[in-house]
Design a protein around this motif. Sequence first.
Motif, short mmCIF file in Angstrom:
data_model
loop_
_atom_site.label_atom_id
_atom_site.label_comp_id
_atom_site.label_asym_id
_atom_site.label_seq_id
_atom_site.Cartn_x
_atom_site.Cartn_y
_atom_site.Cartn_z
N VAL A 1 10.33 17.90 0.29
CA VAL A 1 11.15 16.76 0.69
C VAL A 1 10.35 15.97 1.73
CG1 VAL A 1 13.28 16.00 1.80
CG2 VAL A 1 13.29 17.96 0.23
N ALA A 2 10.16 14.70 1.47
CA ALA A 2 9.35 13.86 2.36
C ALA A 2 10.08 12.56 2.66
CB ALA A 2 7.99 13.57 1.74
N ILE A 3 9.79 11.99 3.82
CA ILE A 3 10.36 10.70 4.23
C ILE A 3 9.39 9.61 3.82
CG2 ILE A 3 11.29 9.34 6.11
CD1 ILE A 3 12.78 11.97 5.54
N HIS A 4 9.85 8.70 2.96
CA HIS A 4 9.03 7.61 2.46
C HIS A 4 9.05 6.45 3.46
CE1 HIS A 4 8.16 4.65 -1.12
NE2 HIS A 4 7.21 4.63 -0.18
N VAL A 5 7.86 6.07 3.91
CA VAL A 5 7.70 4.96 4.85
C VAL A 5 6.73 3.96 4.24
CG1 VAL A 5 7.14 4.29 7.22
CG2 VAL A 5 7.98 6.60 6.75
N SER A 6 7.04 2.68 4.34
CA SER A 6 6.19 1.66 3.72
C SER A 6 5.79 0.59 4.73
CB SER A 6 6.93 1.00 2.55
OG SER A 6 6.12 0.02 1.92
N LYS A 7 4.50 0.24 4.69
CA LYS A 7 4.01 -0.92 5.43
C LYS A 7 3.64 -1.97 4.40
CE LYS A 7 0.28 -2.46 6.13
NZ LYS A 7 -0.43 -3.72 5.64
N ALA A 8 4.51 -2.93 4.21
CA ALA A 8 4.26 -3.98 3.23
C ALA A 8 3.66 -5.19 3.93
CB ALA A 8 5.55 -4.36 2.52
N PRO A 9 2.72 -5.89 3.27
CA PRO A 9 2.17 -7.09 3.89
C PRO A 9 3.18 -8.22 3.86
CG PRO A 9 1.36 -6.84 1.65
CD PRO A 9 2.14 -5.60 1.95
N PRO A 10 3.00 -9.24 4.73
CA PRO A 10 3.89 -10.40 4.68
C PRO A 10 3.87 -11.03 3.30
CG PRO A 10 2.50 -10.44 6.64
CD PRO A 10 1.98 -9.33 5.78
N ALA A 11 4.92 -11.76 2.97
CA ALA A 11 5.06 -12.33 1.63
C ALA A 11 3.90 -13.23 1.24
CB ALA A 11 6.39 -13.09 1.53
N ASP B 1 -3.66 -7.18 13.22
CA ASP B 1 -2.41 -7.75 12.72
C ASP B 1 -1.24 -6.89 13.17
OD1 ASP B 1 -3.22 -10.00 10.89
OD2 ASP B 1 -4.32 -8.37 9.92
N PRO B 2 -0.07 -7.51 13.36
CA PRO B 2 1.14 -6.72 13.62
C PRO B 2 1.57 -6.02 12.34
CG PRO B 2 1.70 -9.05 13.47
CD PRO B 2 0.20 -8.97 13.39
N TRP B 3 1.77 -4.72 12.43
CA TRP B 3 2.26 -3.93 11.29
C TRP B 3 3.69 -3.52 11.56
CZ3 TRP B 3 -1.56 0.20 8.96
CH2 TRP B 3 -2.69 -0.45 8.43
N THR B 4 4.50 -3.52 10.52
CA THR B 4 5.86 -3.01 10.59
C THR B 4 6.02 -1.92 9.53
OG1 THR B 4 6.78 -5.12 11.34
CG2 THR B 4 8.31 -3.54 10.38
N PHE B 5 6.29 -0.70 9.98
CA PHE B 5 6.58 0.40 9.07
C PHE B 5 8.10 0.48 8.89
CE2 PHE B 5 2.47 1.78 10.81
CZ PHE B 5 1.80 2.17 9.65
N LYS B 6 8.56 0.50 7.65
CA LYS B 6 9.99 0.61 7.37
C LYS B 6 10.28 1.93 6.67
CE LYS B 6 13.93 -1.82 5.37
NZ LYS B 6 14.41 -3.07 4.72
N VAL B 7 11.26 2.66 7.19
CA VAL B 7 11.66 3.92 6.59
C VAL B 7 12.58 3.64 5.40
CG1 VAL B 7 12.79 6.15 6.97
CG2 VAL B 7 11.52 5.05 8.84
N LEU B 8 12.18 4.15 4.22
CA LEU B 8 12.93 3.88 3.00
C LEU B 8 13.91 4.99 2.65
CD1 LEU B 8 10.12 2.34 0.75
CD2 LEU B 8 11.68 1.20 2.34
N GLY B 9 13.61 6.23 3.05
CA GLY B 9 14.52 7.33 2.76
C GLY B 9 13.78 8.58 2.30
#
Length: 248
Positions: free
Chosen positions: A197-207, A177-185
């Motif tokens: 201090v860490a950078i939060h990144v999330s790979k959420a599944p499609p809706a 599957d195509p994954w999209t990682f989004k940087v949250l902050g």
Amino acid sequence: MLKPISICVIILALSASYQTSFAQGSEIATRQAYKLPPGAELQYSIKAKQSGLPLSGSASVKWHVADQKYSIVTETHAMLVGKILDASSHGSIDEYGLAPDKFVEKRFRKPATTTSFERDSKTLRFSASTETYVLKGGEQDRTSASWQLIAIARAAGEAFKAGSEWKMLVAGRRDADPWTFKVLGSENIKTPMGDMVAIHVSKAPPADSKDQQLDLWLAPSLEWYPVRLKFSDADGDFVDQVLESIKK
């Protein structure tokens, strides 16, 4: 843990899926700068809920890189149950970054599955299904994907910022599957090694998907190693890992 994804079972559907897979690979196979982190063994404590039952335990990740080769071996143990997950990814390093050859996963009370990246024929195959994909370059498996993301983050500099997105095609046990990682902050994470201090990144599944959500907290002060990972299922089950120690 990760939930199976249904596959096509008739010839016309398989053909359509194969064409879609080729298109996905073409769309996602873009080269990005990367900088691999040094080899290390990471130990984590875990808290989890599986089938509604609370669990605790430990996990280890052995990341090795040398001579244009890499390997990742992970084990997760739960108290009173024993090993609940054993996964490994091995391969080479190419112009895209990590180039897996084989991904093997063994889950609690289930047979092991093997995902093969056949470089000579440019074909991605699965022992648990008849699905196939054309390898275009840059494809990952579910173990290597996080480490490919780490390598990209280490090279991206200020471009790896809140709101930015990073895409890759990721193979699991039965399909990809195509994954999209989004940087949250940035967030402050408490660990046995101290606050970080860490950078939060999330790979959420499609809706419309019941696939698993993956959240990572990457620590720039620690070579961008993940100091926390959380795997969340649609039914409320989860595995939450927090870093306890690093051995280089």
